[in-house]
Design a protein around this motif. Structure first.
Motif, PDB file in Angstrom:
ATOM      1  N   SER A   1       0.743  -1.073  -0.050  1.00  0.00           N
ATOM      2  CA  SER A   1       0.034  -0.029   0.005  1.00  0.00           C
ATOM      3  C   SER A   1       0.868   1.073  -0.028  1.00  0.00           C
ATOM      4  O   SER A   1       0.600   2.273  -0.661  1.00  0.00           O
ATOM      5  CB  SER A   1      -0.918  -0.009   1.238  1.00  0.00           C
ATOM      6  N   VAL A   2       1.848   1.140   0.640  1.00  0.00           N
ATOM      7  CA  VAL A   2       2.939   2.346   0.622  1.00  0.00           C
ATOM      8  C   VAL A   2       3.534   2.485  -0.553  1.00  0.00           C
ATOM      9  O   VAL A   2       3.728   3.583  -1.260  1.00  0.00           O
ATOM     10  CB  VAL A   2       3.953   2.292   1.707  1.00  0.00           C
ATOM     11  N   LEU A   3       3.736   1.474  -1.165  1.00  0.00           N
ATOM     12  CA  LEU A   3       4.615   1.503  -2.569  1.00  0.00           C
ATOM     13  C   LEU A   3       3.471   2.175  -3.679  1.00  0.00           C
ATOM     14  O   LEU A   3       3.767   3.102  -4.367  1.00  0.00           O
ATOM     15  CB  LEU A   3       5.067   0.208  -2.915  1.00  0.00           C
ATOM     16  N   MET A   4       2.268   1.762  -3.488  1.00  0.00           N
ATOM     17  CA  MET A   4       1.259   2.386  -4.513  1.00  0.00           C
ATOM     18  C   MET A   4       1.297   3.816  -4.393  1.00  0.00           C
ATOM     19  O   MET A   4       0.940   4.435  -5.254  1.00  0.00           O
ATOM     20  CB  MET A   4       0.072   1.522  -4.315  1.00  0.00           C
TER      21      MET A   4
ATOM     22  N   ILE B   1      13.898   2.244 -10.921  1.00  0.00           N
ATOM     23  CA  ILE B   1      14.018   1.095 -11.984  1.00  0.00           C
ATOM     24  C   ILE B   1      14.296  -0.133 -11.496  1.00  0.00           C
ATOM     25  O   ILE B   1      13.456  -1.137 -11.903  1.00  0.00           O
ATOM     26  CB  ILE B   1      15.355   1.173 -12.775  1.00  0.00           C
ATOM     27  N   LEU B   2      14.635  -0.352 -10.167  1.00  0.00           N
ATOM     28  CA  LEU B   2      14.538  -1.751  -9.390  1.00  0.00           C
ATOM     29  C   LEU B   2      13.031  -2.037  -9.148  1.00  0.00           C
ATOM     30  O   LEU B   2      12.438  -3.108  -9.449  1.00  0.00           O
ATOM     31  CB  LEU B   2      14.956  -1.442  -8.021  1.00  0.00           C
ATOM     32  N   LYS B   3      11.896  -1.048  -9.169  1.00  0.00           N
ATOM     33  CA  LYS B   3      10.629  -1.404  -9.108  1.00  0.00           C
ATOM     34  C   LYS B   3       9.779  -1.688 -10.271  1.00  0.00           C
ATOM     35  O   LYS B   3       8.785  -2.211 -10.230  1.00  0.00           O
ATOM     36  CB  LYS B   3       9.919  -0.107  -8.435  1.00  0.00           C
TER      37      LYS B   3
ATOM     38  N   LYS C   1       3.757  -7.181  -9.190  1.00  0.00           N
ATOM     39  CA  LYS C   1       2.385  -6.930  -9.487  1.00  0.00           C
ATOM     40  C   LYS C   1       2.341  -6.028 -10.725  1.00  0.00           C
ATOM     41  O   LYS C   1       2.822  -4.927 -10.919  1.00  0.00           O
ATOM     42  CB  LYS C   1       2.033  -5.792  -8.454  1.00  0.00           C
ATOM     43  N   ASP C   2       1.391  -6.171 -11.731  1.00  0.00           N
ATOM     44  CA  ASP C   2       1.285  -5.310 -12.810  1.00  0.00           C
ATOM     45  C   ASP C   2       1.074  -3.840 -12.758  1.00  0.00           C
ATOM     46  O   ASP C   2       1.491  -3.127 -13.300  1.00  0.00           O
ATOM     47  CB  ASP C   2       0.152  -5.820 -13.900  1.00  0.00           C
TER      48      ASP C   2
END
Length: 1919
Positions: free
Chosen positions: A1145-1148, A1181-1183, A1188-1189
């Motif tokens: 959720s934090v990443l999104m 770029i790592l991400k 997850k699409d």
């Protein structure tokens, strides 16, 4: 003594080592010491297990003394642990054993007590003495009992591994047909499982086989035998057997149908043993399912099993949520017909009563009559619990704890009411006492949340149903009862035919009802009377309204039963849609709902409404229900039933019904939440979007507090309690309401074998099927057959894709099964954790996501119980350890309590603290405080005892550190925090480091698992009071803090930070995972420019705070642009830290923020600095490799947006670096991104060089991952589309396989470049902004001049809509206009003109003072140079719009004379950018089918317009250098020859413009430079094989043009340089070589040039050979000398013109002489097969040239066929050439470009003199032309083949030089012009524009006639 000072373990360890000493005396001394220590300190301090292990060895000793000591210590141990010692000593010498037995018997039976204590236990010792002196009361005894640990023999045993010892053919035998063989197999197992302790392992197959025998075998002996084996397994494995329990329990219970006592006994033993390995919770589903079985024995045995199970439970392990379903099932059994079933049920209920106390069970027994209740109580007294009476005691204590926390009165009330319920009064209860009983117990009840509310309702319901159930009365009885209470007249007039009488009757009826007393009101009789004929068919609406009103009154005032309700509801539903009576009907329904509970009423009403056809009734019923739910709340409603009705309604044809259904769904959504949507996923998309929109509206709203349905059932005093519990009750119920599908039948054995197949493709198919089954079922029941074992096998599949797929399925499974997935945690959940050790990043990430999805459903208790987790942590796999510890660190802080088994993980945690892998160490350190939070410092410190001394010190130091950071346990979940009473549990505040939040927010934060939350966490009043006061203060203070800006602008803060980093004063932001020092550094850097409270959120240990911080940052983004840009480097660095969080959720949220941020930056025209880019892009770029699409898509979107604020060419190396990752998804995505960059920005982005970059990319064609291979191939194909075959050269050598893959892919890619690229120029390194020193500074003040243009360009590129508007102008289609009869013709230009002006508005502002752009400006150097550099760099942009913007700005500058000088010094740079853009269009854009060709034309016209503007300013034009001019001419000529352009509607226009431009370039640029450039270009083009002959031809025409200009320019030319160039040319092409050329033009061109130079310079020309090294060898000198001599012979006095004429005459004669030979040659060609066409073409050319030539003689000699063939051929050529009616591609700039002579008299030549500013009569040119044509043997000046030049030059798109009108006008009209050409291209030459910038001229009459016709056609169609 050592032992006394807490060093027991160390002492014992050394003593045990001493036992191995060779010296028997030492051994004896050691044993003796151990024995003494044991007798003094007790078995709690001296651990027995290690001693017992060595005992057998000691008994075998040769030394008698040792044996004797062993015997003594064995006796001592026996004293402490009794029979637990027997099994380990079974194998010693029988004599010794006998002796021991004798000794053991002598021992006293009392429990031994330690006589000495550790220091820490000294106080306890004192207490003990006191108690003994007081005679030791019972309580004391109880406590002491606690002191002596119950040693479990099991613990002392060595585990035996039996799986490997199974007979080899076991699995075959167990399936054998003969029962004897099966028996053998089982007996073999039975022997093995007799081992009391078994080694953990994978027993799944064995259990499966045994289960099959129990369930399916016909031989009862074998069933019993298999049951025994299972018992052995369960006893030997204990908790480790738990994972198989779920499979076996249902089978055993079903098998109880067997009558044979030995079978039943075996099964009972088995199921009891199995029960001990798991928890009741886990098998409850299976047991309850069997309870409904028809077979009485099964029912009986199940109840008995439940009773036995309950005995093992305590009040805490038998929570209300479990008790409720069991009691419900058992209550059914009490009424069973079979006595044994009843007795068993009584026993079970009695046991439950005993275990949890009356208070917890009574609510469930509300409906039980007294006899049965007494029976239950009687049973409960007989029951003896396993845990002794203490359990009951505890339960009682536990029950009353919370009452203390409340006010005294409420406690008392609670007490009274419990008594009240426990003995319910028989007979119908009155309302008031009933409600009393229903209310308060809720308050005094310490139920788990979700239980609390439901208990209350249970009581209410129970009591009410007893009271209001009434039998259906016959109509006679009703009449009798009614007449007793209603006036006689009223009853008579009920069915009168006069409506007025009926109305009067109703009025009386109403009065009577209003006056009636509740107790006397016969509700059923009254409603029967109302329903009597005409009943609900009443036609008069007034009577009907009264009737409905009376029904409502009766329901409100009387004791209204469901029976009465059924009589009226049908009628009400019928009237609900009625316009006049509808509202009354709704009121009546609401009243009934209040009397009979909404759930029942709603169900009745819905089924009635949907069983009839009237849509109005249906929609109104739905509307009523929506309202009712809001009023009554949602509790008890049957969602399933509604959903099917709602689905029917959604499918209705009537829109009102659909709308009402969607509204109802919206209301349900408030209560049910997002899971509601899952039921409607298969609806049509349009409908689904409406439903989503409705849900969207409801998002964030909380359901309103119920206003009805409560008041009647509770006294005001209990209101808050009810309210507080309400939502929670709903929350738990909704999950149960979802209809769960049974999928076990779909999990067939075929499917299971598929999943286990050897071929991975078949395995994949199996997994796909499973996914489809789960998908289809949405919600499933927990029974999933063999699936768990099958899936478990796939978790260690060698094919990682399948592992990932399995993980995805398990994730789906968790969601589909909901909380019931708990029972699979041990057999499926733990294997998922094993996958966390996978070496592949993406597999680990998937596993983590799956574990989280499971934990979300199950809570953490299941995971932490047992040894499984510690076993996982024990494995020395660094990945597994770091992932698992990370996961625990995330989960542990949220738990309020953990199982004791957590301590088992601690030793492994300590070994992780010293792991070789740094990441593991770091994660272990992070997890340490959370372990300590649950276990306490003491336990943790004690566990260090087993470590080596060095390790121990280190670990203890870490523990100290962790102790300081230890977070508090999360507080109890506060429900209804707003209550004034003790309704809220105040949150225990976080440690001081975290900001203190107001109570509400902190309880939200620390959401404990709802299933584990205790109802109230605070017992003392004082605490709760203080808890309440604090938050109110802090919240006030907080609000003040949060008001200011969140980012503080620090002047030059960012520059300073960059300097620090450059000067290595701080750490460079570069790491694989962020270490603490980086985070600390960022924290300190942020402290000066980020608000304190936000910083606390940003660096909080809990991810939810990060989410909060991001939300705040999003809110402040727009309002604090300056601040954001000032802290941008820090913000980006903080976001990189978030990329390392595991929480999705934090990443999104972070990615969402980044998208907004980069959009803002590009709007603000900010440019990322190198520092910001390098510390952010690599982490972003790592991400891109996330599994997850959604995340990958977001990251790609961000990368695209970044190109607007950071040059693509600099992004390239970062992304290139990303392709080296180990994560294949990341490699693939990076390669795709590279492809996109090349596609958008051309080859220039490839860094360091295209060659190197492509070689790197090509390596990945051989990658083992398919996606990566594809991405690499696609990227190279993209380059191929841009760059043509040169790609192969750049890639270098590839392996054969890779090469063939690439070639195949290129073949397949449809996007072939439409023309082979003409000779490519060598790659020049791309020009990235050559910016001044201030390039990296932030934007400050406004910069003058050019900077404003830049702004405008950016703003255009920033707003795609704006660009879109421009684009639309070009989408007009001529045919469409012709066919469009709707609009009036003349309106068109108006409208478009307006739009156009609109777009170019910024251009009209003379001195725009817009804020400066880009980070390039300082107040100090607001110099335009850097701005111009920037704009010029944009000219070569791969994005057409960007390029056009830049060109527009440059054009504007060039047109303002005062500004134009600003371009000085930038000309070469600008021209380079321009020809790079030309090359880009030629190679990329033209080949790109997706691109609108209008766009390209527009870009071309901008470029050409710009260049024309530039080459009109002589001072600037002269700055262009030779090399640049050469490239420019190359670009322009290539463009003129581009056949693809010709095919476009506007193409002709472009080519004409280029013609004009070339003329300008030749005239205006520095003559030396351009001449030199042309010579070099000619040389190159002749050398290049790829170059077309037409190219060289056009270059030569340019040279002829230059020769024409020589007389005027000779003095400004640097002859030395020109002659050097000619010299080099002649060196490369000596005369002989030139003569071999196909065409004779080159040699003639050279001669003409030299001839003219000689003529103009005379003998002086020989002085200009200074630059040639050894001129004697030069062919040039000799040639010049010859020329000089030749010209001396002729008379020098003749005018230039005559000389030329003379020359031409000579030429003419010679050609006459050759005619015959020439023609003969041509006919020979026509006659030959190969060259026919060529011959015909030459003949045609010849006839054109010499119209009077006679070819008859040649034709005469040939056959008739040949003659007609030749004639036909000539005709075809003529048609072809004239049909085109436009400039053939070969027509370049020929010497006659200034005027074209037309033989047709119609041609008028309008004053073309304008073009070069001098008046010259046409006759002069005519003469020259003839001479030149003949001298050069020109073959491309067919006059009738091309439109007169006049029309070329009058092209409005290219303003003539002389025009000094405002250039801006011309630009606008040019655009308008190009628009109109799109509407009707043929009108182009005779459309005049009012701009005043153009001269118009007529074209040939033919052309005009054609146009006139076309115009007529358009006009007529408009009318």
């Amino acid at each position: 003594m050592y032992i006394e000072i807490e060093k027991a373990e160390a002492v014992q360890e050394e003593l045990l080592k001493g036992l191995d000493n060779k010296n028997p005396k030492i051994v004896v001394a050691c044993i003796e010491t151990l024995r003494k220590a044991l007798s003094e300190f007790g078995s709690k301090i001296i651990l027995l297990k290690p001693i017992i292990k060595v005992l057998p060895k000691l008994f075998e000793s040769r030394e008698k003394a040792v044996r004797d000591e062993a015997k003594l210590i064995a006796v001592e141990i026996y004293r402490w642990i009794r029979d637990a010692l027997r099994p380990p000593l079974q194998n010693i010498n029988s004599v010794q054993l006998k002796e021991l037995e004798e000794e053991w018997v002598k021992l006293p039976t009392g429990t031994p007590k330690p006589s000495r204590f550790l220091r820490s236990q000294q106080e306890l010792e004192a207490k003990l003495e006191q108690q003994q002196s007081a005679g030791g009361d019972a309580e004391g005894g109880g406590d002491d009992g606690d002191e002596v640990p119950q040693i479990d023999a099991y613990e002392l045993l060595e585990a035996v591994e039996i799986l490997s010892k199974l007979p080899k053919d076991f699995y075959d035998k167990i399936e054998a047909k003969k029962w004897q063989e099966r028996k053998e197999a089982l007996e073999a197992v039975e022997v093995l499982v007799k081992n009391p302790k078994l080694e953990a392992g994978d027993y799944a197959d064995l259990v499966k086989a045994l289960k099959k025998v129990v369930g399916k075998d016909t031989n009862v002996m074998l069933v019993a035998l298999a049951a025994k084996c299972l018992t052995g397994l369960a006893v030997g494995l204990r908790k480790k057997f738990g994972q198989y329990a779920g499979h076996v329990v249902p089978t055993i219970l079903e098998k109880f149908k067997e009558k044979k006592p030995q079978v039943v006994q075996a099964l009972q033993e088995a199921i009891d043993a199995i029960f001990l390995t798991t928890t009741l919770q886990n098998i409850s589903e299976d047991v309850l399912a069997v309870m409904d079985n028809k077979n009485p024995t099964i029912k009986q045995q199940t109840s008995l099993f439940i009773a036995r199970s309950f005995r093992h439970c305590t009040a805490s392990t038998l929570p209300k949520s479990l008790l409720k379903p069991f009691c419900a099932a058992l209550l059914k059994h009490i009424n069973d017909s079979a006595p044994e079933v009843r007795d068993a049920a009584f026993e079970a209920l009695g046991t439950a009563l005993k275990v949890v106390g009356e208070k917890a069970v009574n609510p469930f027994l509300a409906d039980v009559d007294k006899l049965k209740l007494d029976k239950i109580k009687e049973c409960s007294e007989k029951v003896e619990l396993v845990h002794g009476k203490k359990a009951g005691l505890a339960a009682d204590k536990k029950d009353f704890k919370p009452v203390a926390g409340r006010t005294a009165t409420s406690g008392a009330a609670g007490d009274k009411d419990t008594k009240d319920i426990s003995a319910p009064k028989p007979g119908p209860l009155k309302k008031a006492p009933a409600t009393k009983a229903g209310g308060p117990p809720k308050k005094g009840k310490p139920a788990a949340p979700g239980g609390a509310g439901s208990t209350g309702t249970k009581n209410k319901k129970g009591l009410e149903t007893k009271e209001i159930v009434e039998p259906e009365l016959s109509i006679e009885v009703c009449e009798e009862k009614a007449s007793a209470v209603l006036p006689a007249t009223c009853i008579q007039l009920l069915d009168s035919s006069n409506w007025k009488e009926r109305l009067a009757c109703m009025e009386e009826f109403q009065k009577a009802v209003e006056l009636m007393d509740r107790t006397e009101m016969p509700c059923q009789a009254l409603v029967r009377m109302l329903a009597k004929k005409p009943g609900w068919k009443e036609t008069n609406f007034q009577v009907m309204q009264m009737k409905l009103h009376i029904v409502a009154l009766i329901a409100q005032k009387g004791n209204f039963s469901k029976t009465s309700a059924q009589i009226v509801l049908d009628g009400l539903v019928d009237k609900i849609g009625d316009v006049k009576c509808g509202n009354n009907a709704k009121e009546a329904m609401t009243a009934i709902a209040e009397a009979c509970m909404l759930p029942w009423t709603a169900e009745q009403v819905m089924s009635m409404a949907f069983s009839q056809k009237n849509p109005k009734n249906q929609s109104e019923t739905l509307n009523w229900l929506s309202n009712a739910i809001k009023e009554f709340g949602f509790s008890g409603l049957n969602v399933k039933a509604f959903i099917s009705n709602v689905k029917t309604a959604l499918a209705a044809t009537n829109p009102a019904v659909r709308t009402s259904a969607i509204t109802l769904l919206g209301v349900m959504y408030l209560y049910v939440g997002p899971s509601l949507r899952m039921f409607f996923e298969d609806e049509k998309p349009a409908l689904l979007s409406q439903i989503d929109a409705e849900f969207e509206k409801m998002q964030g709203q909380s359901p309103p507090a119920p206003t009805r349905g409560i008041s009647k059932h509770s006294i005001s005093g209990t209101d808050e309690g009810e309210d507080g519990d309400e939502p929670d009750e709903v929350g738990t119920d909704v999950v149960d309401l979802l209809p769960r599908t049974e999928i076990s039948d779909k999990i067939t054995s075929e499917l299971v074998s598929k999943i286990g197949d050897k071929n991975w493709k078949i395995r994949k198919e199996g997994l796909d099927e499973v996914a489809a089954i789960i998908n289809e079922a949405k919600f499933i029941q927990p029974n999933i057959g063999e699936l768990p074992t099958a899936l478990k096998g796939r978790l260690n599949d060698s094919n990682k894709i399948l592992v990932q797929q399995t993980l995805n399925i398990l994730q789906q499974l968790a969601v589909a099964m909901g909380p019931n997935i708990k029972q699979h945690v041990k057999n499926l959940g733990i294997p998922i954790i094993t996958v966390l050790g996978d070496s592949k990043n993406n597999v680990r990430a998937a596993a983590l996501a799956t574990v989280n999805a499971w934990a979300e459903q199950t809570g953490m208790k299941e995971w932490l119980e047992g040894e499984d987790l510690s076993e996982e942590l024990k494995k020395e796999n660094p990945f597994l350890r770091q992932e698992l510890l990370g996961w625990l660190a995330e989960k542990l802080p949220t738990l309020r309590s953990t199982p004791t088994d957590l301590i088992l993980c601690v030793p492994h945690l300590y070994s992780c603290l010293e792991d070789r892998n740094g990441d593991v160490r770091k994660k272990a350190q992070d997890a340490l405080p959370f372990f300590m939070m649950h276990l306490g410092y003491e336990k943790m410190a004690k566990a260090t005892g087993k470590l080596k001394p060095t390790s121990k010190d280190q670990v203890l130091a870490m523990l100290e550190k962790a102790k300081a950071n230890m977070p508090a346990k999360p507080a109890a979940s506060a429900k209804g925090t707003s209550k004034p009473m003790g309704g809220s549990a105040p949150a225990k505040f976080q440690p001081s480091s975290a900001p203190v939040e107001d109570s509400v927010s902190s309880t939200v934060e620390t959401k404990p698992d709802p299933k584990k939350a205790k109802a109230l966490g605070v017992s003392s009043k004082t605490k709760s009071a203080q808890g309440k006061k604090v938050p109110s203060k802090t919240s006030l203070k907080e609000d003040e803090d949060k008001s200011g800006p969140i980012f503080i602008v620090v002047p030059n803060g960012k520059e300073q930070r960059m300097k620090d980093e450059k000067g290595l004063k701080v750490l460079k932001w570069n790491f694989t995972t962020p270490r603490d020092e980086y985070i600390e550094q960022l924290k300190t850097q942020m402290s000066s420019c980020v608000a304190k409270w936000l910083q606390d959120e940003m660096f909080h240990s809990d991810f939810q705070h990060h989410n909060k911080a991001l939300a705040v940052m999003v809110d402040h983004l727009e309002s604090e642009k300056e601040g954001v840009i000032g802290c941008l480097d820090l913000i980006l660095k903080w976001l990189t830290l978030r990329f390392f969080d595991t929480n999705t959720s934090v990443l999104m949220k972070a990615l969402e923020y980044l998208k907004l941020l980069f959009t803002l930056l590009s709007e603000e025209e900010y440019h990322l600095t190198e520092n910001e880019a390098s510390s952010f892009i690599p982490y972003l770029i790592l991400k891109v490799g996330e599994p997850k699409d959604v995340i990958r898509k977001d990251v790609r979107a961000i990368l695209n947006r970044m190109c607007l604020v950071y040059p693509a060419s600099k992004m390239f190396p970062f992304i290139m670096e990303g392709t080296k990752s180990k994560n294949s998804k990341q490699r693939a995505e990076c390669l795709e991104e590279l492809g996109c960059l090349v596609e958008s920005y051309g080859m220039n982005v490839c860094q360091p060089t295209p060659g190197k970059a492509l070689k790197e990319i090509a390596i990945h064609i051989g990658d083992r991952d398919n996606a990566v291979r594809n991405a690499a191939l696609n990227t190279i194909v993209t380059v191929y589309n841009v760059h043509g075959d040169q790609v192969f050269k750049l890639i270098g050598t590839l392996s054969e396989k890779d090469m063939s893959m690439l070639e195949e892919r290129i073949k397949r890619s449809a996007k072939r470049p439409s023309a082979a690229p003409v000779k490519q120029m060598e790659e020049k390194p791309p020009r990235t902004q050559s910016v001044n020193s201030n390039a990296n500074m932030l934007r400050k003040g406004p910069a003058e001049d050019m900077s404003s243009k830049l702004n405008q360009a950016r703003s255009m590129s920033g707003h795609p809509e704006a660009a879109q508007m421009v684009r639309r102008e070009f989408q007009l289609d001529l045919d469409e206009i012709e066919n469009d009869n709707g609009t009036v013709r003349c309106e068109m230009p108006e409208l478009v003109q307006h739009k156009l002006d609109d777009i170019f508005e910024p251009v009209l502002i003379p001195e725009p003072k817009i804020r400066a752009v880009s980070p390039h400006f300082d107040d100090m150097h607001s110099n335009t140079a850097s701005t111009i550099n920037f704009i010029i760099s944009q000219v070569a942009s791969g994005d057409i719009n960007t390029s056009i913007q830049a060109l527009t700005q440059i054009d504007e500058v060039l047109r303002q004379e005062d500004k134009a000088e600003a371009m000085s010094g930038h000309i070469d740079q600008f021209l380079i950018a321009t020809f790079m853009q030309l090359r880009l269009i030629y190679n990329t854009h033209m080949a790109d089918e997706k691109l609108e060709k209008d766009e390209i034309i527009k870009l071309y016209s901008c470029i050409i317009g710009n260049m024309i503007s530039l080459f009109q300013i002589e001072s600037l034009a002269r700055e262009a250098s030779t090399g640049v001019l050469k490239d420019l001419m190359h670009g322009l000529i290539t463009l003129m020859l581009d056949s693809r352009i010709e095919d476009l509607e506007e193409g002709q226009q472009v080519i004409r413009s280029v013609n004009l431009l070339v003329v300008k370039v030749l005239e205006k640029s520095d003559q030396t430079n351009i001449l030199s450039a042309l010579l070099v270009l000619l040389q190159d083009s002749l050398l290049a094989t790829a170059s077309s002959p037409k190219f060289s031809e056009l270059v030569m025409k340019c040279l002829w043009r230059m020769v024409r200009l020589l007389p005027d320019t000779i003095n400004s030319i640097n002859l030395d340089r020109i002659l050097l160039d000619i010299h080099i040319f002649m060196k490369v092409f000596p005369k002989e070589k030139l003569k071999q050329c196909k065409s004779e033009f080159p040699i003639r061109t050279l001669k003409t040039l030299l001839h003219t130079l000689c003529k103009l310079k005379g003998p002086k020309i020989l002085d200009h050979l200074t630059m040639i090294d050894n001129k004697n060898e030069s062919e040039l000198e000799a040639h010049l000398c010859r020329m000089m001599k030749h010209s001396m012979d002729q008379t020098g006095s003749k005018s230039e013109k005559e000389t030329e004429k003379g020359a031409s005459r000579i030429d003419e004669k010679s050609s006459k002489a050759k005619v015959n030979d020439f023609l003969a040659e041509i006919f020979k060609k026509i006659g030959s097969k190969e060259n026919t066409k060529e011959g015909l073409a030459e003949l045609y050319e010849y006839k054109k040239k010499y119209s009077d030539a006679d070819i008859e003689p040649f034709l005469k000699n040939s056959s008739q066929f040949f003659q007609s063939y030749v004639e036909r051929g000539l005709r075809v050529i003529e048609m072809e050439r004239e049909g085109k009616g436009r400039l053939p591609a070969s027509t370049g700039i020929s010497p006659q470009t200034e005027v074209t002579c037309m033989p047709a008299p119609t041609s008028t030549v309008s004053s073309i003199g304008n073009t070069n500013g001098e008046e010259v009569g046409p006759s002069v040119y005519l003469e020259r032309l003839k001479i030149l044509r003949q001298r050069c043997g020109l073959d491309n000046t067919k006059q009738d083949e091309r439109p007169p030049l006049t029309s070329l030059l009058s092209k409005p798109a290219v303003p003539p030089v002389a025009s000094s009108t405002d250039m801006l006008h011309s630009k606008l009209s040019q655009l308008r012009e190009s628009r109109e050409q799109h509407q009707h291209p043929d009108l182009d030459s005779n459309q005049t524009h009012s701009s005043g910038a153009m001269t118009t001229s007529s074209s040939s009459t033919a052309n005009i006639d054609d146009l006139k016709k076309r115009l007529e056609r358009i006009k007529s169609s408009r009318k």
